[in-house]
Motif scaffolding. Sequence first.
Motif, mmCIF file in Angstrom:
data_model
loop_
_atom_site.group_PDB
_atom_site.id
_atom_site.type_symbol
_atom_site.label_atom_id
_atom_site.label_comp_id
_atom_site.label_asym_id
_atom_site.label_seq_id
_atom_site.Cartn_x
_atom_site.Cartn_y
_atom_site.Cartn_z
ATOM 1 N N ALA A 107 0.810 -1.225 0.000
ATOM 2 C CA ALA A 107 0.000 0.000 0.000
ATOM 3 C C ALA A 107 0.841 1.270 0.000
ATOM 4 C CB ALA A 107 -0.932 -0.012 1.214
ATOM 5 N N THR A 108 2.075 1.205 0.467
ATOM 6 C CA THR A 108 2.923 2.395 0.507
ATOM 7 C C THR A 108 3.799 2.535 -0.741
ATOM 8 O OG1 THR A 108 4.640 1.227 1.739
ATOM 9 C CG2 THR A 108 2.985 2.405 3.027
ATOM 10 N N GLY A 109 3.667 1.618 -1.692
ATOM 11 C CA GLY A 109 4.425 1.710 -2.935
ATOM 12 C C GLY A 109 5.713 0.918 -2.957
ATOM 13 N N ASN A 110 6.050 0.225 -1.854
ATOM 14 C CA ASN A 110 7.250 -0.611 -1.847
ATOM 15 C C ASN A 110 6.987 -1.884 -2.635
ATOM 16 O OD1 ASN A 110 8.598 1.205 -0.089
ATOM 17 N ND2 ASN A 110 7.465 0.321 1.620
ATOM 18 N N LEU A 111 8.029 -2.404 -3.258
ATOM 19 C CA LEU A 111 7.916 -3.632 -4.029
ATOM 20 C C LEU A 111 8.518 -4.783 -3.247
ATOM 21 C CD1 LEU A 111 8.704 -1.569 -6.977
ATOM 22 C CD2 LEU A 111 6.992 -3.343 -7.256
ATOM 23 N N TRP A 112 7.916 -5.960 -3.394
ATOM 24 C CA TRP A 112 8.351 -7.168 -2.704
ATOM 25 C C TRP A 112 8.681 -8.224 -3.740
ATOM 26 C CZ3 TRP A 112 8.554 -7.567 2.683
ATOM 27 C CH2 TRP A 112 8.010 -6.491 3.371
ATOM 28 N N PHE A 113 9.794 -8.918 -3.510
ATOM 29 C CA PHE A 113 10.271 -9.943 -4.437
ATOM 30 C C PHE A 113 10.468 -11.251 -3.685
ATOM 31 C CE2 PHE A 113 11.698 -5.779 -5.716
ATOM 32 C CZ PHE A 113 11.337 -5.722 -7.046
ATOM 33 N N ALA A 114 9.731 -12.276 -4.058
ATOM 34 C CA ALA A 114 9.901 -13.611 -3.481
ATOM 35 C C ALA A 114 10.902 -14.338 -4.359
ATOM 36 C CB ALA A 114 8.571 -14.358 -3.441
ATOM 37 N N ASN A 115 12.005 -14.779 -3.750
ATOM 38 C CA ASN A 115 13.031 -15.425 -4.572
ATOM 39 C C ASN A 115 13.700 -16.576 -3.834
ATOM 40 O OD1 ASN A 115 15.385 -14.429 -3.099
ATOM 41 N ND2 ASN A 115 14.898 -12.427 -3.978
ATOM 42 N N GLY A 116 14.637 -17.203 -4.511
ATOM 43 C CA GLY A 116 15.325 -18.365 -3.975
ATOM 44 C C GLY A 116 16.316 -18.046 -2.883
ATOM 45 N N SER A 117 16.449 -16.776 -2.521
ATOM 46 C CA SER A 117 17.358 -16.376 -1.446
ATOM 47 C C SER A 117 16.624 -15.714 -0.284
ATOM 48 C CB SER A 117 18.420 -15.406 -1.988
ATOM 49 O OG SER A 117 19.175 -16.019 -2.990
ATOM 50 N N GLY A 118 15.299 -15.754 -0.294
ATOM 51 C CA GLY A 118 14.501 -15.138 0.766
ATOM 52 C C GLY A 118 13.461 -14.196 0.196
ATOM 53 N N LEU A 119 13.227 -13.123 0.911
ATOM 54 C CA LEU A 119 12.252 -12.120 0.519
ATOM 55 C C LEU A 119 12.952 -10.770 0.518
ATOM 56 C CD1 LEU A 119 9.151 -11.608 0.030
ATOM 57 C CD2 LEU A 119 9.005 -11.156 2.483
ATOM 58 N N VAL A 120 12.724 -9.982 -0.517
ATOM 59 C CA VAL A 120 13.369 -8.678 -0.631
ATOM 60 C C VAL A 120 12.295 -7.603 -0.741
ATOM 61 C CG1 VAL A 120 14.893 -7.221 -2.028
ATOM 62 C CG2 VAL A 120 15.394 -9.665 -1.771
ATOM 63 N N ARG A 121 12.459 -6.536 0.056
ATOM 64 C CA ARG A 121 11.586 -5.364 -0.067
ATOM 65 C C ARG A 121 12.427 -4.240 -0.662
ATOM 66 N NH1 ARG A 121 8.368 -2.846 4.974
ATOM 67 N NH2 ARG A 121 10.327 -3.456 5.928
ATOM 68 N N TYR A 122 11.894 -3.621 -1.711
ATOM 69 C CA TYR A 122 12.572 -2.512 -2.364
ATOM 70 C C TYR A 122 11.794 -1.235 -2.084
ATOM 71 C CZ TYR A 122 14.227 0.554 -6.107
ATOM 72 O OH TYR A 122 14.729 1.613 -6.819
ATOM 73 N N PHE A 123 12.509 -0.218 -1.594
ATOM 74 C CA PHE A 123 11.928 1.092 -1.305
ATOM 75 C C PHE A 123 12.271 2.024 -2.468
ATOM 76 C CE2 PHE A 123 13.098 -0.937 2.680
ATOM 77 C CZ PHE A 123 11.955 -0.789 3.450
ATOM 78 N N PRO A 124 11.388 2.201 -3.452
ATOM 79 C CA PRO A 124 11.715 3.024 -4.620
ATOM 80 C C PRO A 124 12.066 4.473 -4.281
ATOM 81 C CG PRO A 124 9.663 1.831 -4.989
ATOM 82 C CD PRO A 124 10.050 1.620 -3.561
ATOM 83 N N LYS A 125 11.406 5.049 -3.290
ATOM 84 C CA LYS A 125 11.669 6.452 -2.952
ATOM 85 C C LYS A 125 13.067 6.644 -2.382
ATOM 86 C CE LYS A 125 6.828 7.519 -2.269
ATOM 87 N NZ LYS A 125 5.749 7.720 -1.319
ATOM 88 N N LYS A 126 13.591 5.631 -1.701
ATOM 89 C CA LYS A 126 14.928 5.696 -1.115
ATOM 90 C C LYS A 126 15.967 4.964 -1.965
ATOM 91 C CE LYS A 126 13.165 5.510 3.619
ATOM 92 N NZ LYS A 126 13.200 4.706 4.847
ATOM 93 N N ASP A 127 15.500 4.204 -2.955
ATOM 94 C CA ASP A 127 16.356 3.345 -3.775
ATOM 95 C C ASP A 127 17.205 2.436 -2.882
ATOM 96 O OD1 ASP A 127 17.318 2.256 -6.135
ATOM 97 O OD2 ASP A 127 19.007 3.640 -6.233
ATOM 98 N N SER A 128 16.527 1.771 -1.957
ATOM 99 C CA SER A 128 17.240 0.867 -1.049
ATOM 100 C C SER A 128 16.483 -0.451 -0.906
ATOM 101 C CB SER A 128 17.435 1.519 0.319
ATOM 102 O OG SER A 128 16.194 1.728 0.948
ATOM 103 N N LEU A 129 17.197 -1.449 -0.436
ATOM 104 C CA LEU A 129 16.653 -2.797 -0.285
ATOM 105 C C LEU A 129 16.706 -3.244 1.162
ATOM 106 C CD1 LEU A 129 18.616 -4.566 -3.156
ATOM 107 C CD2 LEU A 129 16.242 -3.839 -3.238
ATOM 108 N N GLN A 130 15.774 -4.106 1.522
ATOM 109 C CA GLN A 130 15.807 -4.803 2.802
ATOM 110 C C GLN A 130 15.579 -6.276 2.502
ATOM 111 O OE1 GLN A 130 12.747 -3.608 5.570
ATOM 112 N NE2 GLN A 130 13.738 -4.642 7.282
#
Length: 170
Positions: free
Chosen positions: A107-130
Amino acid sequence: VAPAKNGQIWVGTIDGLFQFDPIRQTLDQDFLKNQAGLRQFAIENISSIFEDRDDNLWISTVNGFNVGFNVFYLPKKWLNNPNSAVNFSPRCLPFRSHVTFKITQDATGNLWFANGSGLVRYFPKKDSLQVFQHNPAQSTSIGSNFATSVFFSKHSGLWIGTNDAGLAHF
């Protein structure tokens, strides 16, 4: 397969990305390989396609592009006119995984990626990953590093499906 907001349908295959027009019943053969700015990328074996709320197209592949990453996006302004003289290279995200299975947006515009190494959240406004990975010492971590699906519901939050630890809800 992913619907586009313009009524087209994106289709990802082992041979690349195709765009289907259901009104004209036409299929753009090899949409990406025909674009001059994208020829340097090995864009095949597409595993997931997602059009975000800003109409950017996110694409993931199995085993990555020849640049070593497996997720990139094409901005709306380029998608609206791919044959223009706009100098464009796809924006690759700097996380490595052999495959990203699913992409979604919260809902806040962050993107989530389910992959073979876990789960990644991408913050487009900050251009950073968690990155979220399984930690047996932490009961609130995801159950597995092999996340195969992710879904965001505005009513019930984030759901993650894994290959070997079932379903998780956050």
